[in-house]
Structures are given as C-alpha cells and as structure tokens.
Design a protein around this motif. Sequence first.
Motif, PDB file in Angstrom:
ATOM      1  N   UNK A  41     -69.401  15.648-148.111  1.00  0.00           N
ATOM      2  CA  UNK A  41     -68.947  16.980-148.423  1.00  0.00           C
ATOM      3  C   UNK A  41     -67.384  16.909-148.373  1.00  0.00           C
ATOM      4  N   UNK A  42     -67.093  18.653-146.779  1.00  0.00           N
ATOM      5  CA  UNK A  42     -65.617  18.022-146.708  1.00  0.00           C
ATOM      6  C   UNK A  42     -65.422  17.086-145.905  1.00  0.00           C
ATOM      7  N   UNK A  43     -66.901  16.805-144.571  1.00  0.00           N
ATOM      8  CA  UNK A  43     -66.348  16.020-143.771  1.00  0.00           C
ATOM      9  C   UNK A  43     -65.899  14.645-144.012  1.00  0.00           C
ATOM     10  N   UNK A  44     -66.402  13.860-144.961  1.00  0.00           N
ATOM     11  CA  UNK A  44     -65.656  12.689-145.955  1.00  0.00           C
ATOM     12  C   UNK A  44     -64.275  13.095-145.682  1.00  0.00           C
ATOM     13  N   UNK A  45     -63.455  13.495-147.105  1.00  0.00           N
ATOM     14  CA  UNK A  45     -61.504  13.435-147.031  1.00  0.00           C
ATOM     15  C   UNK A  45     -61.326  13.917-144.947  1.00  0.00           C
ATOM     16  N   UNK A  46     -62.285  14.194-144.848  1.00  0.00           N
ATOM     17  CA  UNK A  46     -61.682  14.551-142.874  1.00  0.00           C
ATOM     18  C   UNK A  46     -61.291  13.341-141.840  1.00  0.00           C
ATOM     19  N   UNK A  47     -62.545  12.719-142.074  1.00  0.00           N
ATOM     20  CA  UNK A  47     -62.610  11.639-141.595  1.00  0.00           C
ATOM     21  C   UNK A  47     -61.742  10.342-141.406  1.00  0.00           C
ATOM     22  N   UNK A  48     -61.645  10.765-143.278  1.00  0.00           N
ATOM     23  CA  UNK A  48     -60.511   9.110-143.903  1.00  0.00           C
ATOM     24  C   UNK A  48     -59.201   9.815-143.323  1.00  0.00           C
ATOM     25  N   UNK A  49     -58.952  11.193-143.976  1.00  0.00           N
ATOM     26  CA  UNK A  49     -57.533  11.538-143.923  1.00  0.00           C
ATOM     27  C   UNK A  49     -57.154  11.947-142.915  1.00  0.00           C
TER      28      UNK A  49
END
Length: 202
Positions: free
Chosen positions: A150-158
């Motif tokens: 969920x929202x954790x993936x873009x946080x991790x990447x960006x």
Amino acid sequence: MGAGRDAAAQTASGVPYRQIRAVHDDATIRVYQAFNDPIADAALAAGRFVAPFSRSRMTWIKPSFRWMLYRAGWGFKDDNQRRILAIDIARDGFEWALANSCSSHPDPAMTPAQWQRHRDATPVRIQWDPERSLRLGPLDHRSIQIGLGGEAVPRYIDEWTQRIEDVTPLAHRVHDLVQADRLDEAAALLPAERPYVPNTEV
C-alpha cells in the motif's frame, strides 16, 4: 507478534527470542532485498527503485544479512534472487513502518472480522523467522522481516531510501569461504549488525 513466546525471553544462546539486529547509525538502518538483474541494475543506476520494480506488490525487507543469504541461497537460488542489494533507509521511515504494521499471522485475541479490519487498515506486515547461522542453519532466536504494501511502498521508494549497494560479490565471497570451511574468515566479512531498539513496540 509472531510465535507465542515473550519477545524478551532469553534463549540458550543468550539472545532475546525476537530482536531486531541491523547495521544502523543515528540516521539510517540497513535492510536487504534480492532481485533479478533488470531490477537491480535499474535501481543501482538511479539510486532508488524504478521500473521494472513494481510499486503495486508487497515488497519484503530484511535487516539480517544472514537471513537474506538464506532466503536467496547466497544469490544462487534462482534468477529472481541472484542480486542481493543493501538498502540504507531513513530511521524515521523504518519506525513509520513498524508503527503502521501488523503481524502476518492472525491475532488470536481478535475475531476473524476484527482481524480482517485490522489487517486491511495496516500497510505493513511483520514476520519473525529463525535467524540463520553462518552455514544458514536455523538458530534459536528470530529475525524480523517487514513486508511493505500500500502506501508504504511509495514512501520506501521516494522518501526513505538513502543509498543502494550491490552486495552480491560479498555474498559469494562469504559462500566460498564457508564452503572451504574457513569460517573465521567468512564471519569476519559479515556486516556488524547490532541490536536496534525501536520506538514502537513490535
């Protein structure tokens, strides 16, 4: 979370049954992932995860190098895990992941409906698996895996990712030394992972 045992319980080895151990400093904590060549090459070139890395799938990060070696079979298990990457991420991002997590296994204190609602409301999964020895056999204490969705993936990447390094050559070197029964030399090459005390109870 995890197996039904007090997380602080001491094992025969003297290590707490569940404990986060990682390479970390005041700003970052190191985690590991294994990928195929196209994903690894693109990430190393960009300094962050870009296509063909998928933002729509849960991605699992592991602070334990030995557990990553076990999972990826030293980088020889299959083509999708042949490249082992070390990712330094912001500690506040790691803490956010822990604070917004639930166990990958149902909570026996909840009804199935309560558990479903709780799981759906949290983007991060926590799983505790046996830590691994230098020969990758299971030890008596656990190592954490963290599934980002969920929202954790873009946080991790960006936001969280600070640096990506290819540690596949290190994995292969340690493997060769273990195969040659040169265990002291192999152990000396392992990253110095220290206990990490999170702000959030896991």
